[in-house]
Design a protein around this motif. Structure first.
Motif, PDB file in Angstrom:
ATOM      1  N   SER A  26       0.793  -1.224   0.000  1.00  0.00           N
ATOM      2  CA  SER A  26       0.000   0.000   0.000  1.00  0.00           C
ATOM      3  C   SER A  26       0.830   1.282   0.000  1.00  0.00           C
ATOM      4  O   SER A  26       0.484   2.202  -0.703  1.00  0.00           O
ATOM      5  CB  SER A  26      -0.991  -0.008   1.154  1.00  0.00           C
ATOM      6  N   PRO A  27       1.930   1.442   0.750  1.00  0.00           N
ATOM      7  CA  PRO A  27       2.697   2.687   0.602  1.00  0.00           C
ATOM      8  C   PRO A  27       3.399   2.700  -0.742  1.00  0.00           C
ATOM      9  O   PRO A  27       4.371   1.997  -0.947  1.00  0.00           O
ATOM     10  CB  PRO A  27       3.697   2.636   1.765  1.00  0.00           C
ATOM     11  N   ALA A  28       2.917   3.514  -1.622  1.00  0.00           N
ATOM     12  CA  ALA A  28       3.453   3.528  -2.970  1.00  0.00           C
ATOM     13  C   ALA A  28       4.802   4.237  -2.985  1.00  0.00           C
ATOM     14  O   ALA A  28       4.933   5.324  -2.431  1.00  0.00           O
ATOM     15  CB  ALA A  28       2.480   4.228  -3.905  1.00  0.00           C
ATOM     16  N   PRO A  29       5.816   3.681  -3.577  1.00  0.00           N
ATOM     17  CA  PRO A  29       7.110   4.344  -3.645  1.00  0.00           C
ATOM     18  C   PRO A  29       7.027   5.547  -4.564  1.00  0.00           C
ATOM     19  O   PRO A  29       6.213   5.577  -5.476  1.00  0.00           O
ATOM     20  CB  PRO A  29       8.032   3.265  -4.218  1.00  0.00           C
ATOM     21  N   PRO A  30       7.848   6.546  -4.330  1.00  0.00           N
ATOM     22  CA  PRO A  30       7.809   7.739  -5.170  1.00  0.00           C
ATOM     23  C   PRO A  30       8.183   7.400  -6.591  1.00  0.00           C
ATOM     24  O   PRO A  30       8.925   6.459  -6.831  1.00  0.00           O
ATOM     25  CB  PRO A  30       8.841   8.667  -4.516  1.00  0.00           C
ATOM     26  N   PRO A  31       7.701   8.149  -7.539  1.00  0.00           N
ATOM     27  CA  PRO A  31       7.856   7.764  -8.946  1.00  0.00           C
ATOM     28  C   PRO A  31       9.307   7.651  -9.388  1.00  0.00           C
ATOM     29  O   PRO A  31       9.631   6.809 -10.204  1.00  0.00           O
ATOM     30  CB  PRO A  31       7.159   8.887  -9.707  1.00  0.00           C
ATOM     31  N   GLN A  32      10.161   8.484  -8.824  1.00  0.00           N
ATOM     32  CA  GLN A  32      11.525   8.407  -9.328  1.00  0.00           C
ATOM     33  C   GLN A  32      12.128   7.047  -9.066  1.00  0.00           C
ATOM     34  O   GLN A  32      12.737   6.442  -9.937  1.00  0.00           O
ATOM     35  CB  GLN A  32      12.408   9.461  -8.660  1.00  0.00           C
ATOM     36  N   THR A  33      11.981   6.592  -7.859  1.00  0.00           N
ATOM     37  CA  THR A  33      12.586   5.304  -7.547  1.00  0.00           C
ATOM     38  C   THR A  33      11.786   4.167  -8.152  1.00  0.00           C
ATOM     39  O   THR A  33      12.330   3.163  -8.568  1.00  0.00           O
ATOM     40  CB  THR A  33      12.673   5.114  -6.036  1.00  0.00           C
ATOM     41  N   LYS A  34      10.500   4.326  -8.185  1.00  0.00           N
ATOM     42  CA  LYS A  34       9.668   3.212  -8.641  1.00  0.00           C
ATOM     43  C   LYS A  34       9.993   2.854 -10.068  1.00  0.00           C
ATOM     44  O   LYS A  34      10.077   1.692 -10.444  1.00  0.00           O
ATOM     45  CB  LYS A  34       8.202   3.610  -8.492  1.00  0.00           C
ATOM     46  N   ALA A 163       3.790  13.226 -12.239  1.00  0.00           N
ATOM     47  CA  ALA A 163       5.095  12.757 -11.787  1.00  0.00           C
ATOM     48  C   ALA A 163       5.315  11.310 -12.200  1.00  0.00           C
ATOM     49  O   ALA A 163       6.378  10.949 -12.719  1.00  0.00           O
ATOM     50  CB  ALA A 163       5.196  12.908 -10.272  1.00  0.00           C
ATOM     51  N   ASP A 164       4.297  10.497 -12.002  1.00  0.00           N
ATOM     52  CA  ASP A 164       4.420   9.101 -12.394  1.00  0.00           C
ATOM     53  C   ASP A 164       4.625   8.982 -13.897  1.00  0.00           C
ATOM     54  O   ASP A 164       5.439   8.188 -14.382  1.00  0.00           O
ATOM     55  CB  ASP A 164       3.139   8.375 -11.964  1.00  0.00           C
ATOM     56  N   TYR A 165       3.867   9.780 -14.639  1.00  0.00           N
ATOM     57  CA  TYR A 165       3.948   9.701 -16.084  1.00  0.00           C
ATOM     58  C   TYR A 165       5.325  10.121 -16.580  1.00  0.00           C
ATOM     59  O   TYR A 165       5.866   9.506 -17.496  1.00  0.00           O
ATOM     60  CB  TYR A 165       2.868  10.605 -16.674  1.00  0.00           C
ATOM     61  N   VAL A 166       5.876  11.165 -15.979  1.00  0.00           N
ATOM     62  CA  VAL A 166       7.201  11.613 -16.395  1.00  0.00           C
ATOM     63  C   VAL A 166       8.233  10.520 -16.171  1.00  0.00           C
ATOM     64  O   VAL A 166       9.039  10.208 -17.047  1.00  0.00           O
ATOM     65  CB  VAL A 166       7.596  12.898 -15.646  1.00  0.00           C
ATOM     66  N   ALA A 167       8.180   9.917 -14.995  1.00  0.00           N
ATOM     67  CA  ALA A 167       9.149   8.858 -14.725  1.00  0.00           C
ATOM     68  C   ALA A 167       8.973   7.689 -15.683  1.00  0.00           C
ATOM     69  O   ALA A 167       9.949   7.113 -16.182  1.00  0.00           O
ATOM     70  CB  ALA A 167       9.003   8.390 -13.282  1.00  0.00           C
ATOM     71  N   ALA A 168       7.723   7.370 -15.970  1.00  0.00           N
ATOM     72  CA  ALA A 168       7.477   6.259 -16.891  1.00  0.00           C
ATOM     73  C   ALA A 168       7.968   6.587 -18.293  1.00  0.00           C
ATOM     74  O   ALA A 168       8.548   5.745 -18.984  1.00  0.00           O
ATOM     75  CB  ALA A 168       5.984   5.939 -16.925  1.00  0.00           C
TER      76      ALA A 168
ATOM     77  N   MET B  31      12.117  15.980 -10.430  1.00  0.00           N
ATOM     78  CA  MET B  31      12.243  15.028 -11.509  1.00  0.00           C
ATOM     79  C   MET B  31      12.693  15.682 -12.791  1.00  0.00           C
ATOM     80  O   MET B  31      13.135  15.013 -13.709  1.00  0.00           O
ATOM     81  CB  MET B  31      10.905  14.351 -11.751  1.00  0.00           C
ATOM     82  N   LEU B  32      12.552  16.989 -12.850  1.00  0.00           N
ATOM     83  CA  LEU B  32      12.926  17.648 -14.079  1.00  0.00           C
ATOM     84  C   LEU B  32      14.435  17.589 -14.259  1.00  0.00           C
ATOM     85  O   LEU B  32      15.187  17.634 -13.290  1.00  0.00           O
ATOM     86  CB  LEU B  32      12.439  19.100 -14.041  1.00  0.00           C
ATOM     87  N   PRO B  33      14.878  17.542 -15.477  1.00  0.00           N
ATOM     88  CA  PRO B  33      16.305  17.308 -15.702  1.00  0.00           C
ATOM     89  C   PRO B  33      17.185  18.527 -15.486  1.00  0.00           C
ATOM     90  O   PRO B  33      18.357  18.495 -15.843  1.00  0.00           O
ATOM     91  CB  PRO B  33      16.341  16.887 -17.181  1.00  0.00           C
ATOM     92  N   ASP B  34      16.644  19.541 -14.851  1.00  0.00           N
ATOM     93  CA  ASP B  34      17.365  20.807 -14.881  1.00  0.00           C
ATOM     94  C   ASP B  34      18.121  21.111 -13.604  1.00  0.00           C
ATOM     95  O   ASP B  34      17.957  22.178 -13.025  1.00  0.00           O
ATOM     96  CB  ASP B  34      16.337  21.924 -15.120  1.00  0.00           C
ATOM     97  N   ALA B  35      18.944  20.220 -13.158  1.00  0.00           N
ATOM     98  CA  ALA B  35      19.737  20.413 -11.945  1.00  0.00           C
ATOM     99  C   ALA B  35      18.861  20.837 -10.778  1.00  0.00           C
ATOM    100  O   ALA B  35      18.900  21.970 -10.320  1.00  0.00           O
ATOM    101  CB  ALA B  35      20.852  21.425 -12.175  1.00  0.00           C
ATOM    102  N   PRO B  36      18.037  19.942 -10.329  1.00  0.00           N
ATOM    103  CA  PRO B  36      17.069  20.302  -9.299  1.00  0.00           C
ATOM    104  C   PRO B  36      17.701  20.671  -7.968  1.00  0.00           C
ATOM    105  O   PRO B  36      17.026  21.202  -7.096  1.00  0.00           O
ATOM    106  CB  PRO B  36      16.212  19.039  -9.152  1.00  0.00           C
ATOM    107  N   ILE B  37      18.969  20.398  -7.817  1.00  0.00           N
ATOM    108  CA  ILE B  37      19.592  20.707  -6.532  1.00  0.00           C
ATOM    109  C   ILE B  37      19.680  22.203  -6.337  1.00  0.00           C
ATOM    110  O   ILE B  37      19.653  22.719  -5.226  1.00  0.00           O
ATOM    111  CB  ILE B  37      21.008  20.094  -6.481  1.00  0.00           C
TER     112      ILE B  37
END
Lengths: 209, 93
Positions: A26-34, A163-168, B31-37
């Motif tokens: 149930s705790p969905a991982p954030p999109p970047q890592t997922k 966010a999910d879509y971008v990562a996908a 998530m954007l590729p633009d040096a988010p730091i």
């Protein structure tokens, strides 16, 4: 579905080193890592290959595989890999399977007939202060048009889906690029080598020296 | 900051707080590729959304280009070498 996980930004994304075998919890991982786990990449590439092979078999009689067919296969494979957990993936999948127009007119999904660009009443939900500005709303609407099936969502859901879509999409691009590279490498070397011979000199060259 | 909820017709069933929205926006921003730091909550939500839109669009464009390339490649290679290449790319991951 629209729940925001509380421990979302706990750890930064470590590509390919985090293996999450059970992602159905149930705790969905954030999109970047997922979307960056090696598992997901393998899953997606396998699905993509299957979809491409199926597409190719279907069109072999008539003509060569068109680029749109490839893109649709890739999108369907991507949506499948999402396992229908996100709205955009469901929108893609339902758009392919059934008769698109008839079903989606009722659902009001991603049909472009209802393209109301500047109607009077903007879609409003319970939105906090920062989202009340006009320009932000415009951008949100733009975003909703880009992500499939997300045109009428409230802001928070839309942001999650985006966010999910971008990562996908990043995964999709990566995989397709790797596949294209592998294929082009095969095209270059195809007339010279055969299948078994292709593997051995590469392996020996890498390990033998 | 007063969050005006006078327009909410669907009421507070989901109770989306401003903090959650900001969190989501910053997640997108990362998530954007633009040096988010570099960006430490100084970028407005509007800009993040705008960049997200253009990023998604460019990703779509890349997918289209790659699809074209892949379709050409699939057409030009015969089945056997295509299968071999596919297997190879699968194994390399």
């Amino acid at each position: 579905m629209a729940s925001v996980p509380s421990s979302s930004s706990s750890s930064p994304s470590q590509p390919k080193t985090r293996k999450k075998p059970g992602q159905n919890s149930s705790p969905a991982p954030p999109p970047q890592t997922k979307w960056r786990t090696g598992t997901q990449e393998r899953l997606y590439s396998r699905r993509l290959v299957d979809a491409l092979r199926a597409t190719r078999d279907r069109t072999q009689v008539q003509e060569s595989v068109g680029s749109r067919a490839v893109k649709e296969a890739a999108d369907s494979a991507l949506a499948l890999t999402a396992r229908g957990q996100s709205r955009w993936s469901r929108a893609i999948l339902f758009g392919r399977n059934s008769c698109r127009r008839k079903l989606l007119v009722k659902a009001g999904g991603k049909i472009r007939r209802h393209r109301r660009k500047q109607h009077g009443v903007p879609p409003v939900a319970a939105e906090p202060g920062v989202l009340k500005e006009q320009k932000v709303k415009e951008r949100l609407r733009k975003l909703g048009r880009l992500v499939p099936g997300c045109r009428k969502l409230p802001a928070a859901t839309l942001l999650e889906e985006a966010a999910d879509y971008v990562a996908a999409l990043e995964l999709q691009v990566r995989t397709m690029r790797a596949l294209a590279d592998a294929l082009s490498a095969a095209t270059v070397s195809a007339p010279e080598e055969e299948e078994t011979a292709a593997v051995d000199p590469m392996a020996i060259a890498e390990q033998g020296s | 900051m007063s969050s005006r909820r006078s327009h909410s017709r669907h009421s507070n069933a989901s109770r989306i707080t401003e903090e959650e929205i900001n969190e989501l926006v910053s997640k997108l921003q990362m998530m954007l590729p633009d040096a988010p730091i570099r960006r430490n909550s100084r970028v407005s939500a509007r800009k993040v959304l705008q960049e997200t839109c253009s990023y998604i669009r460019s990703l779509h464009q890349e997918v289209d280009d790659l699809s074209e390339k892949l379709s050409e490649l699939l057409a030009s290679t015969d089945t056997d070498s295509a299968e071999a290449a596919i297997l190879r790319s699968l194994l390399m991951q």
